[in-house]
Motif scaffolding. Structure first.
Motif, mmCIF file in Angstrom:
data_model
loop_
_atom_site.group_PDB
_atom_site.id
_atom_site.type_symbol
_atom_site.label_atom_id
_atom_site.label_comp_id
_atom_site.label_asym_id
_atom_site.label_seq_id
_atom_site.Cartn_x
_atom_site.Cartn_y
_atom_site.Cartn_z
ATOM 1 N N LEU A 249 0.842 -1.196 0.000
ATOM 2 C CA LEU A 249 0.000 0.000 0.000
ATOM 3 C C LEU A 249 0.875 1.242 0.000
ATOM 4 O O LEU A 249 1.816 1.341 0.785
ATOM 5 C CB LEU A 249 -0.898 0.015 1.243
ATOM 6 N N ASN A 250 0.554 2.171 -0.878
ATOM 7 C CA ASN A 250 1.252 3.457 -0.908
ATOM 8 C C ASN A 250 0.395 4.444 -0.128
ATOM 9 O O ASN A 250 -0.668 4.853 -0.582
ATOM 10 C CB ASN A 250 1.413 3.894 -2.371
ATOM 11 N N LEU A 251 0.860 4.791 1.074
ATOM 12 C CA LEU A 251 0.074 5.656 1.953
ATOM 13 C C LEU A 251 0.588 7.087 1.823
ATOM 14 O O LEU A 251 1.724 7.387 2.176
ATOM 15 C CB LEU A 251 0.208 5.138 3.397
ATOM 16 N N MET A 252 -0.276 7.942 1.307
ATOM 17 C CA MET A 252 0.136 9.328 1.044
ATOM 18 C C MET A 252 -0.738 10.286 1.854
ATOM 19 O O MET A 252 -1.789 9.897 2.358
ATOM 20 C CB MET A 252 -0.010 9.642 -0.448
ATOM 21 N N GLY A 253 -0.305 11.536 1.928
ATOM 22 C CA GLY A 253 -1.073 12.540 2.650
ATOM 23 C C GLY A 253 -0.176 13.670 3.114
ATOM 24 O O GLY A 253 1.050 13.566 3.040
ATOM 25 N N SER A 254 -0.792 14.745 3.580
ATOM 26 C CA SER A 254 -0.040 15.913 4.057
ATOM 27 C C SER A 254 0.807 15.560 5.271
ATOM 28 O O SER A 254 0.520 14.577 5.948
ATOM 29 C CB SER A 254 -1.007 17.004 4.520
ATOM 30 N N VAL B 46 7.998 1.032 5.257
ATOM 31 C CA VAL B 46 9.073 2.009 5.063
ATOM 32 C C VAL B 46 8.437 3.384 5.153
ATOM 33 O O VAL B 46 7.300 3.585 4.732
ATOM 34 C CB VAL B 46 9.795 1.890 3.693
ATOM 35 N N SER B 47 9.188 4.320 5.735
ATOM 36 C CA SER B 47 8.694 5.681 5.865
ATOM 37 C C SER B 47 9.621 6.626 5.141
ATOM 38 O O SER B 47 10.815 6.652 5.422
ATOM 39 C CB SER B 47 8.633 6.091 7.337
ATOM 40 N N GLY B 48 9.075 7.393 4.251
ATOM 41 C CA GLY B 48 9.858 8.417 3.567
ATOM 42 C C GLY B 48 9.904 9.652 4.443
ATOM 43 O O GLY B 48 8.874 10.107 4.936
ATOM 44 N N ASP B 49 11.092 10.152 4.674
ATOM 45 C CA ASP B 49 11.237 11.318 5.539
ATOM 46 C C ASP B 49 12.412 12.142 5.032
ATOM 47 O O ASP B 49 13.440 11.594 4.653
ATOM 48 C CB ASP B 49 11.489 10.842 6.978
ATOM 49 N N ILE C 209 1.554 -7.612 4.642
ATOM 50 C CA ILE C 209 1.232 -6.253 4.201
ATOM 51 C C ILE C 209 2.481 -5.397 4.292
ATOM 52 O O ILE C 209 3.217 -5.465 5.288
ATOM 53 C CB ILE C 209 0.131 -5.638 5.099
ATOM 54 N N PHE C 210 2.736 -4.637 3.249
ATOM 55 C CA PHE C 210 3.882 -3.735 3.258
ATOM 56 C C PHE C 210 3.363 -2.322 3.015
ATOM 57 O O PHE C 210 2.817 -2.029 1.949
ATOM 58 C CB PHE C 210 4.871 -4.147 2.168
ATOM 59 N N VAL C 211 3.504 -1.480 4.026
ATOM 60 C CA VAL C 211 3.017 -0.111 3.885
ATOM 61 C C VAL C 211 4.180 0.805 3.505
ATOM 62 O O VAL C 211 5.207 0.829 4.188
ATOM 63 C CB VAL C 211 2.367 0.407 5.184
ATOM 64 N N VAL D 277 -3.518 4.761 -0.980
ATOM 65 C CA VAL D 277 -4.404 5.206 0.090
ATOM 66 C C VAL D 277 -3.982 6.619 0.476
ATOM 67 O O VAL D 277 -2.797 6.862 0.718
ATOM 68 C CB VAL D 277 -4.312 4.271 1.315
ATOM 69 N N VAL D 278 -4.928 7.542 0.480
ATOM 70 C CA VAL D 278 -4.604 8.911 0.869
ATOM 71 C C VAL D 278 -5.233 9.215 2.229
ATOM 72 O O VAL D 278 -6.433 9.005 2.417
ATOM 73 C CB VAL D 278 -5.099 9.928 -0.184
#
Lengths: 241, 113
Positions: free
Chosen positions: A44-49, A74-77, A124-126, A147-148
């Motif tokens: 799942l590609n979890l996106m949002g502000s 994984v968290s993009g930061d 599940i891989f977020v 998923v937004v």
């Protein structure tokens, strides 16, 4: 051009390409998709502000699925390891992808990160994207679904102001709905209305990670997807990552 | 500012094509950018100015063709107006974006000695 020594005017050659500028990213995303499909992992590609509640969603999901499905993330930061640390504390194997100045994740970054999950058996891989409503929408990462997360405090007009990310969404999680009583004039219906102008088949689940409201609907959505992802054999059966 | 990474991908592809044909310089690059692709043409042009320095594209003009956003019914092909609720006014089926989300490299003009 001089036929004897090759000096003189160069030839002007026009070449028609008609290919996506991000074709190389798309190829890497396809590779990631094969990797997930082969292992029956729902990505799942979890996106949002920033601050929409993406990390809180992963925490709540992991706790709700405890004993039923294994999560990795994984968290993009841009600069810190905070989100992945939070997730590891919640028992989720998690890694930070530090992007520096980059405002989004791309398929190659996710691919490199997957190496660290080689030995982890996951369902599940977020992929928690960089907090941003603009850039992440453009890059395919190899996910099964987008998923937004949209928090109620951001306002109901955000889908109209940032259409690409909502158009790409398979699901919008309307987060922090425990705050709705403090926001006069705002309602779930107002978010649904605004989404219907940018998402042809709007799918929205209102949730609160704090009170747990709506989490079971979100878990049902995941469970349906999970059943589909483990039932469908990989389209690229031979590819190994 | 993902336009920076878009331009880097664009330049990498153009260089690869140009080198494969023994080009000494690229003179023109033509791209097509959709209105709802998430790419801002002005930012793209600005990023291009920055990154083309000391590449085969140093002298190449970047032409950006803009493509309007268009929606049509998935079932009966009726046009659905942009900004409207994305449901077909005739048959009620969901609409589909038929153009406007593309980020395409269309054409390269280069100098081959």
């Amino acid at each position: 051009m001089c036929q004897s020594c090759g000096c003189g005017d160069a030839e002007i050659v026009a070449l028609d390409i008609h290919d996506k500028v991000l074709a190389a990213n798309d190829r890497m995303a396809l590779h990631n998709r094969g990797h997930f499909a082969q292992r029956g992992i729902l990505a799942l590609n979890l996106m949002g502000s920033p601050g929409a509640g993406k990390t809180a969603i992963v925490e709540a999901t992991s706790s709700a699925l405890k004993g039923r499905a294994r999560l990795g993330a994984v968290s993009g930061d841009l600069a810190t390891d905070r989100d992945a640390r939070r997730l590891r504390q919640a028992g989720v194997p998690a890694l930070t992808i530090t992007t520096g100045a980059a405002c989004h994740l791309d398929a190659a970054m996710v691919h490199r990160a997957l190496d660290s999950f080689r030995s982890a058996a996951l369902d599940i891989f977020v992929i928690e994207n960089v907090g941003n409503l603009v850039c992440p929408a453009i890059y395919d990462l190899g996910q099964a679904a987008n998923v937004v997360a949209l928090s109620v405090t951001e306002g109901e007009d955000k889908p109209l102001k940032y259409p690409p990310i909502f158009r790409a969404a398979d699901l919008v999680l309307l987060t922090k709905i425990d705050l709705l009583p403090h926001l006069p004039g705002l309602s779930v219906a107002a978010f649904e209305e605004s989404l219907s102008h940018v998402m042809p088949e709007p799918r929205i689940i209102p949730i609160s990670a704090r009170t747990g409201e709506g989490i079971s609907d979100w878990i049902d959505w995941i469970t349906d997807r999970l059943a589909a992802s483990s039932a469908v054999p990989s389209p690229q059966g031979e590819q190994q990552t | 500012m993902h336009e920076y990474s878009i331009v880097q991908a664009l330049l990498a592809r153009v260089e690869q094509e140009a080198r494969a044909r023994g080009a000494s310089a690229v003179l023109r690059v033509r791209v097509r950018v959709g209105a709802v692709s998430g790419v801002e043409p002005e930012l793209l042009a600005c990023a291009y100015e920055f990154f083309r320095v000391r590449t085969l594209c140093e002298r190449a003009e970047l032409n950006i063709d803009r493509v309007e956003e268009q929606w049509a019914c998935q079932a009966c092909r009726t046009t659905v107006e942009r900004g409207a609720v994305l449901i077909c006014p005739r048959c009620g089926a969901p609409a589909r974006l038929t153009q406007g989300d593309e980020i395409m490299l269309e054409r390269i003009e280069m100098e081959v000695p």
